[in-house]
Design an enzyme around this catalytic site. Sequence first.
Site, short mmCIF file in Angstrom:
data_model
loop_
_atom_site.label_atom_id
_atom_site.label_comp_id
_atom_site.label_asym_id
_atom_site.label_seq_id
_atom_site.Cartn_x
_atom_site.Cartn_y
_atom_site.Cartn_z
N ASP A 153 -19.69 45.48 63.10
CA ASP A 153 -19.11 46.60 62.34
C ASP A 153 -19.54 46.50 60.88
O ASP A 153 -20.11 45.48 60.46
CB ASP A 153 -17.59 46.54 62.48
CG ASP A 153 -16.91 47.74 61.84
OD1 ASP A 153 -17.53 48.82 61.79
OD2 ASP A 153 -15.76 47.59 61.40
N GLU A 196 -23.68 49.30 58.04
CA GLU A 196 -24.57 50.34 57.47
C GLU A 196 -25.48 49.77 56.38
O GLU A 196 -26.56 50.28 56.23
CB GLU A 196 -23.71 51.49 56.92
CG GLU A 196 -22.96 52.26 57.98
CD GLU A 196 -21.79 51.48 58.59
OE1 GLU A 196 -21.30 50.56 57.91
OE2 GLU A 196 -21.39 51.78 59.73
N ASP A 225 -14.54 55.70 62.89
CA ASP A 225 -13.12 55.92 62.61
C ASP A 225 -12.73 57.40 62.73
O ASP A 225 -12.64 58.11 61.73
CB ASP A 225 -12.78 55.37 61.23
CG ASP A 225 -13.07 53.87 61.17
OD1 ASP A 225 -13.29 53.26 62.24
OD2 ASP A 225 -13.08 53.33 60.06
C1 GLC Z 1 -13.76 49.70 60.41
C2 GLC Z 1 -14.06 49.98 61.88
C3 GLC Z 1 -12.78 49.92 62.68
C4 GLC Z 1 -12.13 48.56 62.48
C5 GLC Z 1 -11.88 48.29 61.01
C6 GLC Z 1 -11.37 46.88 60.74
O1 GLC Z 1 -12.99 50.70 59.87
O2 GLC Z 1 -14.70 51.21 62.04
O3 GLC Z 1 -13.03 50.16 64.03
O4 GLC Z 1 -10.91 48.50 63.17
O5 GLC Z 1 -13.10 48.45 60.28
O6 GLC Z 1 -12.26 45.93 61.21
#
Ligand code: GLC
Length: 776
Positions: free
Chosen positions: A382, A385, A479
């Site tokens: 995650d 980007e 999200d």
């Molecule tokens: C980002 C991700 C989400 C995750 C959060 C905390 O917002 O997109 O899915 O729960 O980070 O890690």
Amino acid sequence: MNISTQNNQVHYLKRSGYEYLWKVTVDQSDSLIAGSFLGHEILRLRCIRDVSTSEDRYQLADGGEGTLPYHSWMVAHGDEQWSTTLSEAEMLKRLEPYLQTILFTPTQIQLHLSLEEQARIYGFGERTGGLNKRGEAFPIWNIDFPGHHDEGVTSMYTSIPFFTLHHVATGQASGVFIDYTGQINADLGVSEPGIATLTAEANELPIYFFTGPTPADVLRQYTELTGRMPLPARWTLGYHQCRWSYASAELASSIADQLRERKHPADAIWLDIDYMDGYRNFTWHPERFPDPVALTKKLHEQHFHVVTILDPGTKVDEEYSIYREGLANDYFCRYPNGELFVGSVWPGNSAFPDFSQAAVRAWWGKNYKALLDAGVDAIWNDMDEPALTNSLLNTDEDEPSLWGKTMDASVVHQAGGAHATGPDGPTVSHRDFHNAYGMELARTTYEGLRSLRPDSRPFVLTRSGTGGMQRYAALWTGDNTSKWSHIRLAVRMCLSIGVSGQAFVGSDIGGFHDDSNGELLTRFSQLGALMPFSRNHSSKETVSQEPWAFGEPYESAIRKAIETRYQLLPHLYTLFQQATIDGSPIMRPLYYHYPQDEQAANVETQFLIGETLLSAPISEAGATSREVYLPEGEWFDYWDGTPYSGLATHEVPAPLERWPFFVRANSIIPTGPVLQYTDQPHQEPLTFTCYLTKDGLASYTLYEDDGQTQAYRQGAFATTTLSCQTTGETVTVQLEEQHKGYKPSYAFYTIIVHIGDRTLQGQIQTGQGATTIKLS
Ligand code: GLC
């Protein structure tokens, strides 16, 4: 492919290897276009801006196996895989019309395509607008959009510079892929209604054109070039339960207990950032997760897989071994003056591994051993980007939010460094590498897991990626929000991503931001039951949204939706296998199979699963029915077999526990029993349900293997082909089993045949090779 005429002066120079060179003169300076045919269906123009006839700018790669005449992060194969029998004269004749689509300006290279009135544009990866991108303008640049994304957000976490041009009048399609990981600006008929312009401030721009002629051909051609998804382990097709966060071993364990006690089929429990010690990658929180091995052992005994998150940002902390190692080996990204690039993420100040370098990928990949040793099965990447944030640490209201910010454009990615013609290519700035960062982390993770467990099928989920990411990871759409319009948004986004070559995709079931509710979660789960990737996930400070969270009647309806997915697993797995062969999406827009149906092309709230199932999720509060457009042919209601006619719109009932779901006539769908997890052993027969018209004919080939290992690559799989034909009152069912390398466990096949409103049933013993039975 249509072209527009530009003002550049183009002169043919000569042949160079298998490329044909044209000199393009703009004002006083010369540029080059090197054109070539890759096989018979793909054509490439490498546009090289402002060269003074020296040729070394386009002879970058070392010419060995697997190389291109330039470096690419996205293309999977070297040029040597293609051969063409076209004569030189024929090549030049075919290439020449494309030259006029290219415009060199003093700082940019542009592609101009003239758009016929009817032409539609599909693809570009993850985007919020309509399926048809014509009439939109956006940058192709990955970002963690600051705010809750909705319609009209121009860029998101993943962008893919590939699109299909589709003409409904003729049903014909062609495609374009721009091999550049820096920013490209797309203007798809906004400035000039009849022209699509794609602009990059780049010195070199390789552009590929795919000849189609069907939407499926375009995707096959694109994935031939950029690679295909490897077959995922079967468990990854199951239902996944996640939340930010199951922040203690007790909580994660109790969620698992409840899933099993309440009989909600599920295959994985996901741990978000709070499992870590101060958000340091590859660590566990000593109090909240004191004994990870014991936790994963217990979850494995309950037949769950465990997935942990891992972000690239590495906490700047002299006491932290990963940071120290990365620094000592010079593995982190730096500015051109050598200063370390430091950006804030969850742990505060963080350094970022430079995944453009093979040595860094190998180092990071090996570090996953700590997680695998603790019993973790798969990895969720995650914030790749890469995204910056100070949201958890920021207590000062005046401190500006970092949301939406990324790495500085001047930061250097060393890539091949001194070995610039090797597989990582020359050193590049973040400006040119940006869209590849998330994909190169996913690649690092995939390759790391694969080398740590060579016989397994790694599973990686990523938020960011670009063209070619399908080789390494599944994607989720980030999200989203717990609101009705986000069911519709999820359908459009997953469809767009699927036709951009990324078949394994899903959206957070129930919605991430804000509070979900029973009805919304039920309808979201019904969509999720048929999304390629099916995971319920929600943010901190929102109400719980596990399947039981809102009580009855919702819990039962959600259970039924997920049970339906598990019954369809034999079919879903077969579709995934097909995607590994031809790049086809699992979840498909109607135009994909009905390219000349104008009405089908306008449908954005329904989707096909494979060629023969059609789902129309409910996305309005309180709805008990909805309109469904059924394309050509006859259709059957999946739930009760009611026949429906195609080329018509029907008002279809949708009580809470079901949604409009259809099977196309003259098709066969394999189903299994309701399972609690995908690999649950069972004695039940496999059911083939044949949906036939009067005098109809259908056939289907089921794919099966061990669902876990790499043995299928050596032929350890089974195919079972069933065909079904009606003649008068009789139905002839023929079955052929190829069970050489792998033997399915069931003893019988149940055959159910629907013809109009008649239903026939029979059984066939497995293991007989070829069998024919008659039902009447
Ligand atoms: C980002 C991700 C989400 C995750 C959060 C905390 O917002 O997109 O899915 O729960 O980070 O890690």
